[in-house]
Design an enzyme around this catalytic site. Structure first.
Site, PDB file in Angstrom:
ATOM      1  N   ASP A  67      13.965 -19.634   4.555  1.00 48.23           N
ATOM      2  CA  ASP A  67      12.723 -19.399   3.721  1.00 48.23           C
ATOM      3  C   ASP A  67      13.263 -19.300   2.450  1.00 48.23           C
ATOM      4  OD1 ASP A  67      14.102 -16.934   3.897  1.00 48.23           O
ATOM      5  OD2 ASP A  67      12.471 -15.994   4.928  1.00 48.23           O
ATOM      6  N   ASN A 135       7.419  -5.344   9.027  1.00 49.66           N
ATOM      7  CA  ASN A 135       6.165  -5.683   9.521  1.00 49.66           C
ATOM      8  C   ASN A 135       6.300  -6.752  10.816  1.00 49.66           C
ATOM      9  OD1 ASN A 135       6.839  -7.872   8.093  1.00 49.66           O
ATOM     10  ND2 ASN A 135       4.822  -8.054   7.137  1.00 49.66           N
ATOM     11  N   HIS A 137       7.850  -9.731  10.521  1.00 49.45           N
ATOM     12  CA  HIS A 137       7.973 -11.089  10.099  1.00 49.45           C
ATOM     13  C   HIS A 137       9.318 -11.582  10.568  1.00 49.45           C
ATOM     14  CE1 HIS A 137       9.108 -10.108   5.567  1.00 49.45           C
ATOM     15  NE2 HIS A 137      10.347 -10.204   6.368  1.00 49.45           N
ATOM     16  N   GLU A 142       4.501 -14.269   8.318  1.00 49.66           N
ATOM     17  CA  GLU A 142       3.889 -12.773   8.311  1.00 49.66           C
ATOM     18  C   GLU A 142       3.143 -12.413   9.547  1.00 49.66           C
ATOM     19  OE1 GLU A 142       5.092 -10.877   6.420  1.00 49.66           O
ATOM     20  OE2 GLU A 142       5.450 -11.782   4.312  1.00 49.66           O
TER      21      GLU A 142
END
Ligand code: F6R
Length: 246
Positions: A67, A135, A137, A142
């Site tokens: 990413d 979270n 991800h 996400e």
């Protein structure tokens, strides 16, 4: 998904190194997607040490960035490619020509198609090394990302902006958008290694292992993948029910 336990962050680095080296020995011309962030840092140090003693081992390997932040310049200090270079490819002596990297300023549709095409041309990803966001991800996929999603531009979740603030100074310093390999893209890899280290990951690791599989928790897709390994240290596993671990 299979679980491998590590004592601590350093031990996790050594065990992750062994997985990466195992893939390279089986297929020297492997294509690997590697996460940045803090979790893989000891693994990168270990791999760089191997590369210095056995540079031929890495010669045919190719790397793709998992990413990148979007809408930043190529030489922005926050570029995740620079993180990868600083922690791994430079100390390991890896040729920049051997890295397929997102260009953050390019048209994102063309850029994401270019990365997907490069992976396909190589014959697919041999190994993906992932970190785990607080979270859940993986990459910048996400919560709410489709399990079939492909490489694309995404908006960072508020929780990711908060956690990434520690890299760059403050939340205001964190770019709002990212480019990421999609979950569907990652699932096609021949091997997947998810790393989790430290007490700050204990709650999300417990959710990952004990909660429902679903798009609300992107990493839970790996529970559907027999080729995926969760490599986590004791601190990251501290909230997991003992029966599930054994
Ligand atoms: C970074 C990436 C992210 C991180 C995750 C965990 O390239 O893909 O998903 O892996 O946010 O970050 P750390 O390791 O810093 O806790």
């Amino acid at each position: 998904m299979r679980l491998i336990e590590a004592e601590d962050h350093e031990d996790l680095g050594r065990k992750a190194r062994d997985v990466v080296i195992g893939v390279l020995r089986t297929r020297p011309a492997s294509l690997m997607a590697l996460a940045t962030g803090n979790t893989p840092v000891p693994m990168f140090r270990e791999l760089a040490a191997v590369a210095r003693t056995d540079p031929l081992l890495f010669q045919q390997a190719r790397f793709v960035t998992l990413d990148e932040y979007a809408d930043i310049t190529s030489d922005d200090r926050r570029r995740l490619l620079s993180w990868l270079n600083r922690e791994f490819t430079s100390p390991a002596g890896i040729d920049q020509q051997h890295i397929i990297a997102f260009e953050p300023r390019a048209d994102h549709l063309i850029e994401c198609a270019r990365i997907e095409d490069a992976i396909a041309e190589h014959g697919g990803l041999d190994l993906v090394v992932l970190g785990l966001g607080p979270n859940g991800h993986i990459g910048f996929n996400e919560p709410g990302s489709s399990f079939a999603s492909r490489t694309r531009k995404v908006a960072l979740a508020a929780e990711s902006i908060r956690s990434n603030a520690s890299y760059w100074g403050s939340e205001a310093d964190v770019p709002r958008n990212g480019l990421t390999l999609g979950i569907g893209t990652l699932r096609e890899a021949r091997s997947i290694l998810l790393l989790a280290s430290g007490a700050s990951k204990a709650a999300i690791v417990a959710r990952l292992m004990q909660g429902p599989v679903g798009e609300a928790l992107p990493a839970s897709v790996l529970r559907l993948c027999t080729k995926a390994i969760l490599l986590a240290d004791h601190a990251a596993l501290s909230e997991v029910d003992h029966l599930i671990r054994s």
